[in-house]
Design a protein around this motif. Sequence first.
Motif, PDB file in Angstrom:
ATOM      1  N   TYR B 146       0.837  -1.215   0.000  1.00 56.47           N
ATOM      2  CA  TYR B 146       0.000   0.000   0.000  1.00 56.47           C
ATOM      3  C   TYR B 146       0.862   1.251   0.000  1.00 56.47           C
ATOM      4  N   PHE B 151      -0.224  -0.458  -4.624  1.00 56.78           N
ATOM      5  CA  PHE B 151      -0.672  -1.510  -5.543  1.00 56.78           C
ATOM      6  C   PHE B 151      -1.928  -2.217  -5.059  1.00 56.78           C
ATOM      7  N   LEU B 152      -2.033  -2.358  -3.741  1.00 57.62           N
ATOM      8  CA  LEU B 152      -3.213  -3.017  -3.176  1.00 57.62           C
ATOM      9  C   LEU B 152      -3.799  -2.141  -2.077  1.00 57.62           C
ATOM     10  N   PRO B 153      -5.086  -2.284  -1.815  1.00 52.15           N
ATOM     11  CA  PRO B 153      -5.705  -1.425  -0.792  1.00 52.15           C
ATOM     12  C   PRO B 153      -5.224  -1.739   0.622  1.00 52.15           C
ATOM     13  N   LEU B 154      -5.362  -0.741   1.467  1.00 49.02           N
ATOM     14  CA  LEU B 154      -4.873  -0.862   2.845  1.00 49.02           C
ATOM     15  C   LEU B 154      -5.779  -1.749   3.687  1.00 49.02           C
TER      16      LEU B 154
END
Lengths: 524, 326
Positions: B146, B151-154
């Motif tokens: 994150y 790149f990816l949600p928290l």
Amino acid sequence: MLLGKKRIALLLAFVLVLSTVLGGCAGNSSQSSAKNDLLFMGSYTAPVIDWDPSICYSVESLVMNNFYETLLRYEPSTDSFTPILATDYTKSEDGLTWTFNLRHDVKFHDGTVMDAAAVKYSLDRNKDMNKGASFIWAPVNEIKVVDEDTIDITLKYPAALDLIAACGYSAFIMSPTLAEQGTDWFQLGNEAGTGPYKLESQVPGDQLIMTQNEEYWGGWDGKHFKKVVVKNVGENASRRQMVENGEADIVNSLQVEDLIALKDNPNVTVYTSSSYANTIGFFNTKVKPFDNKLVRQALAYAFPYDDVIKYVAQGYATRPTGVIPQGMWGALDKPLYEYDLEKAKALLTEAGYPDGGFDMLITYISGVEDRKKTAELYKSELEKLGVKVELRGMPWDQMWELAKSPNPEDRQDYLSIAWWPDVVTPASWFQSLYHSEKDVFFNLGYYSNPKLDTIIEEADKASGIDRAKATELYKEAGTIVADEAVSIFVTDGKSIYTINKSLKNFSENPAYPYILFFYDFYKE
Amino acid sequence: MSLIVLMGVVFITFVITRVVPSDPAAKWAGARATPQQVAAARIELGLDKPYPEQFANYVTNLVQGNLGYSLRTRNPVMNDLKVFIPATVELVLMATLLALVIGIPLGIYSAKHKNRIFDHVSRFFSIGAVSLPGFWIALALQLVFYSYLDFLPLGGRVSIETSLMGNIPNITGFLLFDSLITGNLVIFQDAFRHMILPMITIALYPIGLVARMTRSAMLEILGEDYITAERSYGLSERLILWVYALKNSLGPTSTVVTLSIGYTLMSTFLVESIFNWPGIGKYVSNSIIALDYPAIMGVTIFSALCYMALNLIADLIISLDPRVRL
């Protein structure tokens, strides 16, 4: 060979699925919405616990004050009131009858007209539910509808009804049509206000979405957010990352270390302003040697006031002058005690404890780092006086239960609590914390002084008709409490939020701690 | 037997929640309720009655599916559980699936290449996976995927943008499943992205466990006479490994996996809080902090029921193996 083909097909399918699923990952935190479409707040707490506007008295005040409105709003900087649902008000000379003229063009979110009958219904409900902060209406005798746009409220004694009507709890005006459905209906996640925002959807305990009330009497000219999302982000580290990455516009309750680290971040602002929330310590005045005023005064001189501000709060708090936070009416001009170990030793000697030689149990709320650090700093100073200190971190419930033990000997010798006002009057502190109590509740110093009780009661009665007199009386009460060294005045808190740099007009009214009026904010 | 265990759990939990110094009535009445309000709340909650009567009332209500009201959320605990359980079950099932998909091949290859570099690396990974604390892995994954990579949600179950779309399907409560059957691929994609990090965090422990169990079971089976016989018949090594040997090793692995689901459920307590996952783990973590005893008791009973069901499944799996006679 067949297996090989199958494998290749599987691999291709896997890659396809993965690329589809992860396709939208890059730029994950970027806000796709237009500037003032959406405000996103990451909150330490759940958005709403209690949905009933007459009962709610906790973390939900943040969002409830955006769904609901009160008759007035208090502006402490000018000691004046902004008209909200009341356009103006008058009071009789004896301060016992108050007349409120109501705004004419207001509708509740369900389309019901906000009129005098609705206001009477709401205030009666707030008062008669006897839950939440209903006690603020205790001075009220009767509420009468004069005409469609006017109500009269008569009081039992001349209390400051304008401050009560402006309270952030239990003073909301609600649609009678909807409120008639009762608490169970509210608890399903419903609201019935007139405020600028209405509820769009919620995930209980997790997230709440508000959307603008198109019919809002204040209008939508100028810059306002169309939607506001309040999401519970319990982890400190997560809240920090969200505001750093620009995903959240506002986060609250970051640890001091994070605030310092973010101070120079060009994308965020650490907002601080004065607050009426303060931290106060209490000696157990019912047990030896703390029942001795000289001992308490000695221990007040031993408290490292400046170190706590400098090293524990790291500047995110200020030095208090007494019970009432600075900036509020009734506050003292300067503190009575400074850190002075020599004076402390002299007073202990005078009290018959030249080498200390007594034990002291200090309890503090576990998990609240600044309370722990403060207790440790105090302990090191007290040990210089020969006082043997035991520190005990406890959850609030257990700490409070211990403090309410029937036998005073079983209680702690010193504890500290945070306090902030419901109605913005010094009575909130003095009545709750220092007025004599039959059963222990929040007077956790167990101090009882008939003279002080009389002053507090007189001040409360004067606050509705003679603010200057009430102020003087509260100052007198504050001086007695300070002189008697019932308490250590630890810190005057600051309101602290970490916000996106582009957020404008952000502020927190010190009279409404932990409440934000989202209608006022916008982005640029 | 299970009923006795359940009653024991209910009784012990009830006693513990009453022994903890806390006043539920004060909590119910609100932070600054007056003594009169607290007294009224005590009567409203039935806390003015003697403990045996309170326990009897609790059990009577429990039998009727009433777990009381949460002191924190003010909702019936049963309603809260219905809201939060699906999110947790979905996460645990996905993590278990991931554990099987990665752990079994890892164990098989490890056994096949015993004492070679792959085996050493695999065993190192397996031990690491079961040793590293979940909260540390969670924070590290958040930091990398994150904060650094963006790149990816928290955390959370879906993004704010998806929430604002306002058409999140809720048929079974399993968001991935619901979004698939309603054909809403945008929500499916978003929900899956949000699941990746918590799923990996929770799956690491069972991955290590499955890999180690599969490896040891495979090693034992690969030394059996029938494997030697199959090799001598000229069957391919792949067929022997993935069909004949794996089939016989799945019994102990399945048992371990079934029982590890219980552990996985427990690990959600911390992981859900860190990833802000609106499931039963986050719910009970908050309830424990708030000493919300009806909610704590509700989740404890749910957990006990899960453990009992999982034990039953494990016993059934073992009994399916003709080599075992119970």
